[in-house]
Design an enzyme around this catalytic site. Sequence first.
Site, PDB file in Angstrom:
ATOM      1  N   GLU A 217       0.884  -1.280   0.164  1.00 35.29           N
ATOM      2  CA  GLU A 217       0.035  -0.157   0.079  1.00 35.29           C
ATOM      3  C   GLU A 217       0.978   1.300   0.223  1.00 35.29           C
ATOM      4  OE1 GLU A 217      -2.599  -0.569   3.225  1.00 35.29           O
ATOM      5  OE2 GLU A 217      -3.638  -2.211   2.419  1.00 35.29           O
ATOM      6  N   ASN A 258       2.078  -4.434  -3.280  1.00 40.97           N
ATOM      7  CA  ASN A 258       0.588  -5.194  -3.181  1.00 40.97           C
ATOM      8  C   ASN A 258      -0.299  -3.843  -2.638  1.00 40.97           C
ATOM      9  OD1 ASN A 258      -1.428  -7.182  -2.727  1.00 40.97           O
ATOM     10  ND2 ASN A 258      -1.319  -6.694  -0.790  1.00 40.97           N
ATOM     11  N   HIS A 294     -10.464  -5.811  -2.299  1.00 38.18           N
ATOM     12  CA  HIS A 294     -11.445  -5.662  -1.358  1.00 38.18           C
ATOM     13  C   HIS A 294     -12.587  -4.931  -1.858  1.00 38.18           C
ATOM     14  CE1 HIS A 294      -8.745  -7.313   1.721  1.00 38.18           C
ATOM     15  NE2 HIS A 294      -8.038  -6.588   1.276  1.00 38.18           N
ATOM     16  N   GLU A 322      -5.977 -10.560  -2.106  1.00 41.53           N
ATOM     17  CA  GLU A 322      -6.896 -10.324  -0.630  1.00 41.53           C
ATOM     18  C   GLU A 322      -8.461 -10.207  -0.975  1.00 41.53           C
ATOM     19  OE1 GLU A 322      -5.356  -7.341   1.700  1.00 41.53           O
ATOM     20  OE2 GLU A 322      -3.271  -7.666   1.259  1.00 41.53           O
ATOM     21  N   ASP A 324     -12.245 -10.193  -1.107  1.00 44.64           N
ATOM     22  CA  ASP A 324     -13.475 -10.568  -0.510  1.00 44.64           C
ATOM     23  C   ASP A 324     -14.440  -9.377  -1.114  1.00 44.64           C
ATOM     24  OD1 ASP A 324     -12.817  -7.822   0.867  1.00 44.64           O
ATOM     25  OD2 ASP A 324     -12.280  -9.142   2.640  1.00 44.64           O
TER      26      ASP A 324
END
Length: 403
Positions: A217, A258, A294, A322, A324
Amino acid sequence: MARLTLAVAPLLAIIPLATAQSPVWGQCGGIGWTGPTTCVAGSTCTVSNPYYSQCLPNGTGTTTTSGTGTGGALPTGTSTAGLSVVALAAGKKYFGSATDNPELTDTAYVAELSNTKDFNQITPGNSMKWDATEPSRGTFTFSGGDAVVALAKKNGQLVRGHNCVWHNQLPSWVTSGNFDNATLTSIVQTHCSTVVGHYKGQICKYSPPHSWDVINEPFNDDGTWRSDVFYNTMGSSYVAVALRAARAADPAAKLYINDYNIEGTGAKSTAMVNLVKSLKASGVPIDGIGVQAHLIVGQVPSTLQANLEQFTALGVEVAITELDIRMTLPETAALRQQQKQDYQSVIAACKAVAGCVGVTIWDYTDKYSWVPGTFSGQGAACPWDANLVKKPAYDGIVAGWQS
């Protein structure tokens, strides 16, 4: 990944026209909402809580369960294909799940996590981060990460290292040390080389983490550099320092940057493209871009596949790291159905891009999802509910790989 905190990009721009309408699944009201309050034809503005109303397709606003994960009248998943089985059949390297150490005492949870037909890869959610591995300067501890890696070794699963340098979950000695450039550079080099080096070749062919989120990030949503102790002291050079240290510590591991909100094209994705170009031009090792994903039900970017292709055109691989897809609670049959389609869309995009090597969901069950603790009123983001029952999202993942 921001398990504890995650900056939230504005969901919708303020639309000044009185005639503007929210799309299906879009927000249409709530305390403090300044956007459109009517919905496009075929959907109705439905109150979820005082802070959030959503445009739901007509006839789907009736709640069928309390949203506690018990299933009830809600549809469930029916496929038994195996998520990693179909991913491998589609030519990918893995389908995996994140996990965390407190969850490893839950025997039913661990049994499914260890089911290699569904998961042939694991990412430690927190136990390899800076606060967990170097709580005081020069003193390293790896017990948490080692426990996750030991489980992966037992199961014959791949491991993704997560992460070396991140603005969050830092011990105070890092954030408050007032180090100069040279000293912090040495600290970053020591931390990355020690953590990555600890796991080099530890478990036969499965061992070193097959890839590392070396940088996590680095950007704000507008594409500018995030202001943190590393950037404020070292400038953007901290990225190259960390990547070079990781490469020296484990030449076989794939090194990633990432980030979240880089799923579709836009300012942040462009910043990532430019960073990778700059690193490669300078001879800095960089092997992949991690797209966190996300996401929100009904809001999968239409440019996802094109964006993955934009990244791989740089000569690096990509991974969905990641995944979801959260919704505003309570769950409804319609929301679960849309979530199924959204998971299918993400997986299909990865399948369609040769350089997309695999997908990791950010824990497989709502029981341990980070979402409700971060996004008030939202959750149910995972392919299994809180009772470890498959949701339609499971079938959507299978369909995405088999499409």
